[in-house]
Structures are given as C-alpha cells and as structure tokens.
Design a protein around this motif. Structure first.
Motif, PDB file in Angstrom:
ATOM      1  N   VAL A 657       0.866  -1.184   0.000  1.00 14.48           N
ATOM      2  CA  VAL A 657       0.000   0.000   0.000  1.00 14.48           C
ATOM      3  C   VAL A 657       0.898   1.228   0.000  1.00 14.48           C
ATOM      4  CG1 VAL A 657      -1.808   1.269   1.197  1.00 14.48           C
ATOM      5  CG2 VAL A 657      -1.778  -1.235   1.283  1.00 14.48           C
ATOM      6  N   VAL A 658       0.781   2.042  -1.034  1.00 13.63           N
ATOM      7  CA  VAL A 658       1.530   3.295  -1.114  1.00 13.63           C
ATOM      8  C   VAL A 658       0.529   4.429  -1.006  1.00 13.63           C
ATOM      9  CG1 VAL A 658       3.019   4.756  -2.519  1.00 13.63           C
ATOM     10  CG2 VAL A 658       3.358   2.283  -2.513  1.00 13.63           C
ATOM     11  N   VAL A 659       0.682   5.263   0.034  1.00 15.98           N
ATOM     12  CA  VAL A 659      -0.222   6.376   0.239  1.00 15.98           C
ATOM     13  C   VAL A 659       0.537   7.673  -0.042  1.00 15.98           C
ATOM     14  CG1 VAL A 659       0.267   6.394   2.722  1.00 15.98           C
ATOM     15  CG2 VAL A 659      -1.789   7.524   1.859  1.00 15.98           C
ATOM     16  N   GLY A 660      -0.050   8.483  -0.897  1.00 18.52           N
ATOM     17  CA  GLY A 660       0.608   9.723  -1.280  1.00 18.52           C
ATOM     18  C   GLY A 660       0.233  10.103  -2.689  1.00 18.52           C
ATOM     19  N   PRO A 661       0.462  11.355  -3.053  1.00 14.96           N
ATOM     20  CA  PRO A 661       0.139  11.790  -4.416  1.00 14.96           C
ATOM     21  C   PRO A 661       1.038  11.106  -5.440  1.00 14.96           C
ATOM     22  CG  PRO A 661       1.373  13.484  -3.254  1.00 14.96           C
ATOM     23  CD  PRO A 661       1.061  12.429  -2.245  1.00 14.96           C
ATOM     24  N   ASP A 662       0.511  10.971  -6.643  1.00 10.93           N
ATOM     25  CA  ASP A 662       1.293  10.368  -7.724  1.00 10.93           C
ATOM     26  C   ASP A 662       2.501  11.245  -8.031  1.00 10.93           C
ATOM     27  OD1 ASP A 662       2.063   8.706  -9.737  1.00 10.93           O
ATOM     28  OD2 ASP A 662       0.656   9.504 -11.215  1.00 10.93           O
ATOM     29  N   GLY A 663       3.657  10.612  -8.234  1.00  9.63           N
ATOM     30  CA  GLY A 663       4.871  11.357  -8.527  1.00  9.63           C
ATOM     31  C   GLY A 663       6.086  10.470  -8.377  1.00  9.63           C
ATOM     32  N   PRO A 664       7.281  11.005  -8.610  1.00 14.00           N
ATOM     33  CA  PRO A 664       8.515  10.202  -8.574  1.00 14.00           C
ATOM     34  C   PRO A 664       8.755   9.517  -7.231  1.00 14.00           C
ATOM     35  CG  PRO A 664       8.924  12.351  -9.586  1.00 14.00           C
ATOM     36  CD  PRO A 664       7.541  12.398  -9.027  1.00 14.00           C
ATOM     37  N   GLU A 665       8.405  10.187  -6.123  1.00  8.08           N
ATOM     38  CA  GLU A 665       8.669   9.590  -4.813  1.00  8.08           C
ATOM     39  C   GLU A 665       7.806   8.350  -4.599  1.00  8.08           C
ATOM     40  OE1 GLU A 665       7.913  13.320  -2.697  1.00  8.08           O
ATOM     41  OE2 GLU A 665       9.877  13.060  -1.735  1.00  8.08           O
ATOM     42  N   ALA A 666       6.523   8.453  -4.945  1.00  7.20           N
ATOM     43  CA  ALA A 666       5.627   7.301  -4.806  1.00  7.20           C
ATOM     44  C   ALA A 666       6.045   6.180  -5.750  1.00  7.20           C
ATOM     45  CB  ALA A 666       4.183   7.722  -5.078  1.00  7.20           C
ATOM     46  N   LYS A 667       6.467   6.561  -6.962  1.00 13.94           N
ATOM     47  CA  LYS A 667       6.901   5.563  -7.939  1.00 13.94           C
ATOM     48  C   LYS A 667       8.144   4.823  -7.444  1.00 13.94           C
ATOM     49  CE  LYS A 667       7.976   5.069 -12.891  1.00 13.94           C
ATOM     50  NZ  LYS A 667       9.283   4.415 -12.782  1.00 13.94           N
ATOM     51  N   SER A 668       9.062   5.542  -6.794  1.00 15.72           N
ATOM     52  CA  SER A 668      10.279   4.906  -6.285  1.00 15.72           C
ATOM     53  C   SER A 668       9.950   3.876  -5.212  1.00 15.72           C
ATOM     54  CB  SER A 668      11.236   5.959  -5.722  1.00 15.72           C
ATOM     55  OG  SER A 668      11.710   6.807  -6.749  1.00 15.72           O
ATOM     56  N   LEU A 669       8.966   4.175  -4.378  1.00 11.01           N
ATOM     57  CA  LEU A 669       8.552   3.215  -3.359  1.00 11.01           C
ATOM     58  C   LEU A 669       7.956   1.965  -4.007  1.00 11.01           C
ATOM     59  CD1 LEU A 669       6.892   5.641  -0.783  1.00 11.01           C
ATOM     60  CD2 LEU A 669       8.986   4.309  -0.411  1.00 11.01           C
TER      61      LEU A 669
END
Length: 747
Positions: A657-669
């Motif tokens: 589960v990745v919580v957060g806005p879409d973007g490079p940081e979420a993609k890296s997780l």
C-alpha cells in the motif's frame, strides 16, 4: 510472386479462398474440395451420407506442409477425397475447441497426438478413426493416406451403421469422462503441503542435471513448470530446487533453441542439449519465456536473464508486431534456402556454413574496432561452436537439411572464451554483439519464413503479462519502451478483440498489408484461455502501470468469463461456451502443457481480483477450482500453475500500500517492491486528496503519510509492517528473502 510459384493463375480454387486464416488460405488452391468448419459442410455430409474428413493444423506446422505437398496437392489423392468424403480444414489456433475435442479422441485411440491431425467423422460429428501425419503411400510401417481413404470408403459403404454406432459410443465416453472425471474422490486427498512436496520430488527426479529441462529429448521449455519451481524455492529455500530452473534457463539461453543472432526462441529442440530446434517461433512461447527470464532476473539479478528477456522483446517488436500494436501468432520453421529455390526446407533461415560466417566477418572487420589484436573470426566461431564441417549431429537432422551447416550454440561462457584467447570479457562480448549484428543484417536479406498474421487474443494476453512483468524491473534497459508497447497492446485488444455489442472477446483478428486489423464477418468468440490469459495480462499490466482502468476491465472480463464458462452444477470452467454450434462435447482442461490451461490461470486471477476488489465471491470460486481438480495426480506436475495458485491460497499473499500523491517519490517506493519476485503481489495506491477512495478493502483514511512524504506499507495476510518512506529500506527488507546468489546453484 514467391520463388517457385507459377506465373499463371492457380489451377484450382476452393471455398477456403474466402477465409482470413493464413493456414486455411494456404490450402485455398489445393485440388481438394475443402470446406471450412461449419454448417454448410455438415449439412452436405448428412444429405449425401458421407464421412467427413477433418484435417486440423496450423500455418507454421512443418509436417502439415509435408502432408499438403505429398497428398493434398495431388490430383490423384484429391479425386478420391472429393468423390467419397466431405473434406473440412480447421486452423487449430482459430478453433482450439474443435482441435481439443478430436485430439482427445486421437490420444484415446493412439496414445499420442500431434499435427496435422487427421480424423474421420460421421455426419453427426462422431469420430470413427484418425491419426496425425499419413504418408501418401504405405511406408515406414505406416499405412498410406490413400490406403486409409479407400478402406474407409468401403467400410462406410458396407458397414456404415457399425461405424456410426462406434462413433456415438466414443462421443458418449468423452462426455461421461468430462462429467464424472472429478466426482470420485480418493479415500484421502493429499493436503496442499503434501502436493507441494510431491511436486518438488518429481521435478528433482525428472530434471536433467547436465542440460536442464526434463530428461531426454525432445526438449520443450515447459514454462508453467519453471514458474512453479521459482515459487516452490521461495516457499522453501532449503529444498535447493532453484538450481533446476536456473540451469534450465542457462542451457536454453545457450542452446540453438535461442536465436543468438537476434533474439526469440524456437518451439523446442529435437535433442537433449537444446541445440537443434524445431525452428518455428510461436508467440505463446515468447510471452511465457519473457516471464520466466524476468522471474530469473528478479530472483538472482543475473544480467544474462535480463539480456535474454530484452532480446525477446526486440524480436517480437521487429518481427511479430502489427503496426497498430497487436502481435502475430508466429513464424514458420520452413523457408526457401535461396530466392531461386523451388522448395522450402526446415531451418534454412537460421543455419550457417563456416565459409558464410568467415566471409561475412572478414568483410566487416572494420566494424569490430580495436579488439586488442585478437581475431574476431576465431573468437566468434569458437564461442558459438561454428565448425568447418558443420556442428549438427546426423541424428538431429534425419532429412539432411542441415548437412555442413551450423546452428549457433554456446558450450562455455564469455569469461571462458576470454580466458582461452587471453583477452577481456568486454572485448569478447563486443565481438559477439558485432558479429551477430553482421549476421542479422545478412540474414534479413534471405527469404523469410512464412509469418502467420493471425492475432490471437489469448497469446496476446501472455505477451501483455511478459511485457508488464519485465516493465516492473527498474534495472531493465528499455523499461519505458516495454510499458509503452504494453499500453499500445491493451488499446489494440480493446479496439480489435472485444465485441462491444455482444460483450464478448473475439478469438482472433487478422493482419494484412494495411495498418488496420480485420475481423471475420461471422466472428469466432473467445474461449476460456482468451479470457483467463487476458485477465492475467491486465492484472500484470496494472501492477506495472497502476492504470486502474485496466484493473476494472480485468474484473469486467472475469465476470463475463464466469457467466459464459463456469459449470454451475459441478464447478470449474468449460473450454467453450454453452450451445456452441457443431461442438459435440464441452471439455474442461485439466493439464498445463505448452500453454497453461485456463482453469489454472483463472485460479490466480480469482485470488488476486478478490484481493483488489475485496470480493469473497472471487476467492470462493478459486477454492472451488482447487476442490474440483483435487484428485488430479500428481497435482503439481500436471497442474503446476494451479499448484502455484494453491500456494498463494495456503500461505498468503503480499500487499503493498503506497499512500501519497502520484509522482517520482511514490513511484520509487513502488519500484522498490515490484522489482522483486513476489508471487501474487497486490499493489494498492491511495491518494490522500481523495478522501472516499477505497481499494482492496483499504481506505485512504486508514493510512497516513509520514512527514507529509509518500509512504509505503508492506502487508502480508492483512498484517502490515511499520511504514517506510525510503525506497532503499524497503528493498533492504526484501533482498535477503527474495534474491539468491545464482553462483550457489551453478554446477
């Protein structure tokens, strides 16, 4: 006009000229009065009280071509066929339901099957006798095709009632087998754990410790078994079974079954060393091997596996892709040795004489650059075992098509070649890469094998899975391209292989010289494999792209599949729809072969869709599948894909589960987790700006971001670990459990 063809109009044209299938069109100018499968042929058989001769094959089938050349192009043989039988041609890839039904009969009476498949049916479609390839005259201890035709003519005329009765009893037996096969349960069914242990024991026992794969020859990739072995090792690393699959991947990659010059894999090898292939390249193999080599890389980080997967990608995009994004069925084994040749032979496109290689490399020495004084020709020919007299053993070349020829194979490694020639692995690899580019450029000027331009939904689903799984690897060299091609493929399937009016998939569409795919006027709707493989592909594509529309379409297709194919009374999925015209028996597949069966793949799909949509009805259907097939034995060997699904059900699944806005940081997780081999991984992305968002039973207000940064929660069986915001810490936690030192399993 192709070499060897007459410049005048064809002497004969039959009804197949109106078909789209490349295989049927190949037979459109036979003197045989062929019909396509359908009511017209069956009605005529009934009206004239004649047996139906059913010939089933596919356009890239070598022995299908042989039987056509020997028998179906013969005026003498055609006269006997036309006078006494109603002759029907079926493309097995277009109508797998017909193929599977009558192949069941052939296996029952002969113990083995294959293509071309030749079956004689009564006018009510009951089989009376059959076989595979028949020579034109009696030879090799086999009855000739003409002999069989004439005997059946007499038998039908003198004892037709007996033949019809026999045929009906065979159909009844097949029906009874389908209805009752799984009703009787053993006194004590094996537990999932016992089935798992049994599978490991069998795979170890049947494994070829030298050449990989199953013992003996011919050798097939058997990817469903390889996938289960990956899963089995992850479940029980102490079993050391990973060596079975890694050795197989290594030896296949080194063998002649692998096209070293450009990429892609042939169907199988005729020998135990993976050296001399049956040269046809099928789309379903490319899709499954994309998955297998991707899994190999995820488990070991061995660069070879990523290189091989990338070369498959390059091959399918260059040689099998329709301009609009779908992929063609495959390439033939046979081709013309030269443009002025009159007859195709097997392997002509892929084989090399020593002098050809020597002349090409000498002519292009300038392309190798500075190689430190070593001889590129010596290194290339040594590494790929290119010999002056050819490297194909006579036992692997019964027709003499490869005399004096070489099929590239690697018996050592780049490092070993470098040591032998006192140079560096980097120089050796450059020589091999440049040498293959030179050979590829020349090979592309040869007469190409026939391309089957049929675009099959199920096989494109397998390719979608392979591309999507490869696109999850953050180290992959062309990752963005993999995802781009996968996205284009999803759009192609939506536009060309889904009938909006009927809300059904189509089995296939057809490529031509234009940039658009064409469809049949009377469509052949999809079978269980078309739904199951595409649903799997869409789930995998979601995991790579996080495109929720793909996941929603997967759910929609699963529900359609359940309506069309699920057996409400006994459980499990039928292969074809109810009330399919001119289909005597609805079969249920219970074996993972060259392709996994639809029931096995559906077991995975149901579990994952149940998790993504928090829907117990999907999970319960998966459990019913396990129960229905529970008495299949040995379970993990016959149904390896279903065994893998059973392991997910028994031991649990992982959820990110990745919580957060879409973007490079979420993609890296997300990348930090999906780059590992984690069977059944469910990825949920929750956006805190959408307070009502809910997915996989998870609500956005149940998770929080740490320090306002995208945050990952890794969960197993609904129990989540502490949240993390750093991708490297996520990866560190998975490395020890999911990545293995491949050197430990070599030799």
């Amino acid at each position: 006009m192709a070499a060897g063809e007459s410049s005048g109009p064809p002497k004969h044209t039959n009804r197949l000229i109106n078909e789209k299938s490349p295989y049927l069109l190949q037979h459109a100018h036979n003197p045989v009065d062929w019909y396509p499968w359908g009511e017209e042929a069956i009605a005529r058989a009934k009206a004239e009280n004649k047996l139906i001769f059913l010939s089933v094959g596919y356009s890239t089938c070598h022995w299908c071509h042989v039987m056509e050349r020997e028998s179906f192009e013969s005026e003498e043989v055609a006269e006997i066929m036309n006078e006494n039988f109603i002759n029907v041609k079926v493309d097995r890839e277009e109508r797998p339901d017909i193929d599977k039904l009558y192949m069941t009969f052939i296996l029952l009476i002969n113990g083995s099957g294959g293509w071309p498949m030749s079956v004689w049916l009564t006018p009510d479609l009951a089989p009376v006798t059959g076989g595979t390839y028949f020579p034109p005259k009696d030879r090799w201890g086999m009855p000739g095709f003409t002999t069989v035709l004439l005997k059946l003519k007499i038998k039908w005329a003198t004892d037709g009632d007996d033949l019809a009765s026999t045929g009906r009893s065979i159909i009844d037996a097949i029906k009874k087998n389908v209805e009752e096969k799984h009703k009787e349960k053993p006194d004590r069914a094996l537990t999932p754990e016992e089935k798992f242990r049994q599978a490991i024991t069998i795979y170890k026992r049947n494994f070829d410790p030298v050449w990989g794969g199953s013992l003996g020859a011919p050798k097939f990739p058997e990817v469903s078994k390889l996938n289960l072995i990956f899963h089995a090792h992850l479940q029980d690393p102490a079993s050391k079974i990973l060596g079975v699959v890694l050795n197989t991947l290594d030896k296949m990659a080194a063998g002649g079954i692998h096209d070293h010059v450009f990429g892609g894999f042939a169907r199988y090898s005729v020998d135990k060393k993976w050296h001399v292939p049956h040269f046809e390249k099928m789309l379903y193999d490319q899709g499954q091997l994309l998955m297998a080599y991707t899994n190999g890389y995820k488990c070991t980080n061995k660069p070879l596996y990523l290189d091989v997967a990338d070369s498959i990608f390059k091959y399918i995009c260059k040689d099998l892709q329709h301009p609009a994004g779908g992929f063609y069925s495959g390439e033939d084994a046979d081709s013309l040795p030269a443009w002025d040749s009159k007859e195709k032979i097997e392997g002509a496109f892929y084989a090399w004489t020593f002098s050809e290689v020597k002349d090409l490399l000498k002519t292009n020495l300038d392309k190798f650059g500075d190689v430190g004084g070593v001889n590129p020709l010596e290194i290339y020919t040594e590494h790929y075992d290119v010999q002056e007299t050819g490297n194909v053993e006579p036992s692997s070349d019964p027709h003499g098509h490869l005399l004096g020829k070489n099929i590239l194979i690697v018996y050592g490694s780049v490092k070993e070649t470098a040591v032998k020639f006192e140079t560096t692995p980097e120089i050796v690899q450059r020589i091999l890469d440049v040498g293959n580019e030179v050979l590829h450029e020349v090979r592309d000027k040869r007469p190409r094998p026939h391309l089957d331009t049929k675009i099959i939904c199920a096989w494109n689903g397998l390719i979608l899975s392979g591309l999507s799984q490869l696109a999850c690897v953050k180290d992959a060299p062309n990752r963005d391209k993999y995802l781009e091609v996968a996205a284009k493929l999803v759009s192609f399937i939506r536009e060309n292989l889904f009938d909006i009016q009927s809300r059904k998939l189509l089995r296939s569409c057809y490529g031509d010289e234009s940039d658009k795919a064409t469809k049949l006027e009377n469509p052949i709707h999809g079978f269980i494999d078309d739904y199951a493989f595409l649903v799997k592909g869409l789930i995998d594509y979601y995991r790579a792209s996080l495109d929720e529309s793909a996941l929603r379409w997967a759910k929609e297709l699963q529900e359609i599949q359940d309506d069309l194919f699920w057996d409400q009374s006994c459980g499990a999925y039928f292969y074809s729809e109810a009330n399919s015209p001119n289909v005597a028996v609805r079969l249920k597949e219970d074996h993972d072969g060259a392709e996994p069966c639809g029931n096995s793949v559906s077991a995975h799909n149901l579990l994952l869709l149940g998790d993504y949509f928090d829907d117990d009805s999907f999970r319960e259907k998966a459990k019913k599948l396990f129960s229905y097939f529970s008495n299949v034995t040995p379970f993990g060997y016959v149904l390896p894909e279903m065994m893998s699904a059973m392991l997910l059900e028994e031991h649990g699944r992982d959820m990110l589960v990745v919580v957060g806005p879409d973007g490079p940081e979420a993609k890296s997780l997300t990348d930090a987790v999906r780059s590992f081999y984690i069977p059944g991984l469910v990825i949920i992305r929750l956006d805190p700006t959408k307070p009502n968002q809910r997915m996989g039973g998870k609500k956005v207000d149940s998770f929080r971001m740490i320090q306002d940064s995208p945050t990952a929660y890794l969960c197993r069986n609904k129990v989540c670990q502490l949240p993390l915001t750093e991708p490297y810490r996520l990866a560190e936690g998975l490395q020890a459990k999911h990545v293995f030192d491949y050197a430990e399993y070599e030799n």
